[in-house]
Design an enzyme around this catalytic site. Sequence first.
Site, short mmCIF file in Angstrom:
data_model
loop_
_atom_site.label_atom_id
_atom_site.label_comp_id
_atom_site.label_asym_id
_atom_site.label_seq_id
_atom_site.Cartn_x
_atom_site.Cartn_y
_atom_site.Cartn_z
CG HIS A 1 16.79 75.47 84.71
ND1 HIS A 1 16.43 74.92 83.50
CD2 HIS A 1 18.14 75.34 84.80
CE1 HIS A 1 17.52 74.46 82.87
NE2 HIS A 1 18.56 74.70 83.64
CB CYS B 185 13.51 75.96 77.93
SG CYS B 185 13.06 75.60 79.60
N1 GLY Z 1 16.46 68.73 79.03
C1 GLY Z 1 16.78 70.00 79.52
C2 GLY Z 1 17.93 69.97 80.43
O1 GLY Z 1 18.01 69.06 81.23
O2 GLY Z 1 18.79 70.80 80.39
#
Ligand code: GLY
Length: 257
Positions: free
Chosen positions: A165, A252
């Site tokens: 991300h 996250c």
């Molecule tokens: N494990 C986090 C994702 O890939 O969204």
Amino acid sequence: MQFTRAIVRPPPASFADGLTRMDLGVPSLPLALEQHAAYCRALQSCGLTLIALPADPAYPDSCFVEDTAVLLPEGAMLTRPGADSRRGEVEGIRASLANAWPVLARITEPGTVDGGDICEAGRVVFIGLSPRTNAEGAAQLAQWLRGLGYEPRLVSIHGIDTILHLKSGLSWLGDGRLLVMGALAGHPEFADFERVVVDDDDLYAANAVRVNDRVLVAAGFPRVEAQLRALGYSPLALDMSEYEKMDGALTCLSLRF
Ligand code: GLY
């Protein structure tokens, strides 16, 4: 930067079945739970009240609650995660958000947005275009942000395959400053921000969370802690080994507001 609450959800028994591009081995659930508890204590020590949701074994990645929403003082947007296996996580977060924001916007098909691609930096909001956040989702989010008086800026991370991300390589520190990976540091959209560049060997620590007076950082990166201290920040290091295995990082694990 000033938060009073955070939504968190511990990893479920199915955690190891989640998505990951990493090759760091299978995560230990007991250790992940211990690290999650330490993360929660850290947020509380920063003054936050936690809204702790139960683990959801139907969604192995559901501890990464940040991907399900974009929260601003003026409004909240439910996302539509880019990975099919994660789309149902949003419903599980909706009720908690509806208590704080009676009107919730939402990203609609064919748009996809993962909250991990959205980096608020004062009145500017960076939107990462990534394998998880597509152009349609970014356009929907940008329009909503403009309506709230924010300035959305698109930053493509396609081709930077070391990060999942945008926020895997970028964090807002407040005070006009970004903590940023080398590969993104020269991006023109960041030109009017002071950039604190992390060494390539410290990439995982580019994901940090400024929470009130502290900056949560992944443990094991003394250079980044020193960089932060030199700027007057107070880093709080947390062991994230089991989440790194599952391609997750500090931001996250919570939705802060
Ligand atoms: N494990 C986090 C994702 O890939 O969204």
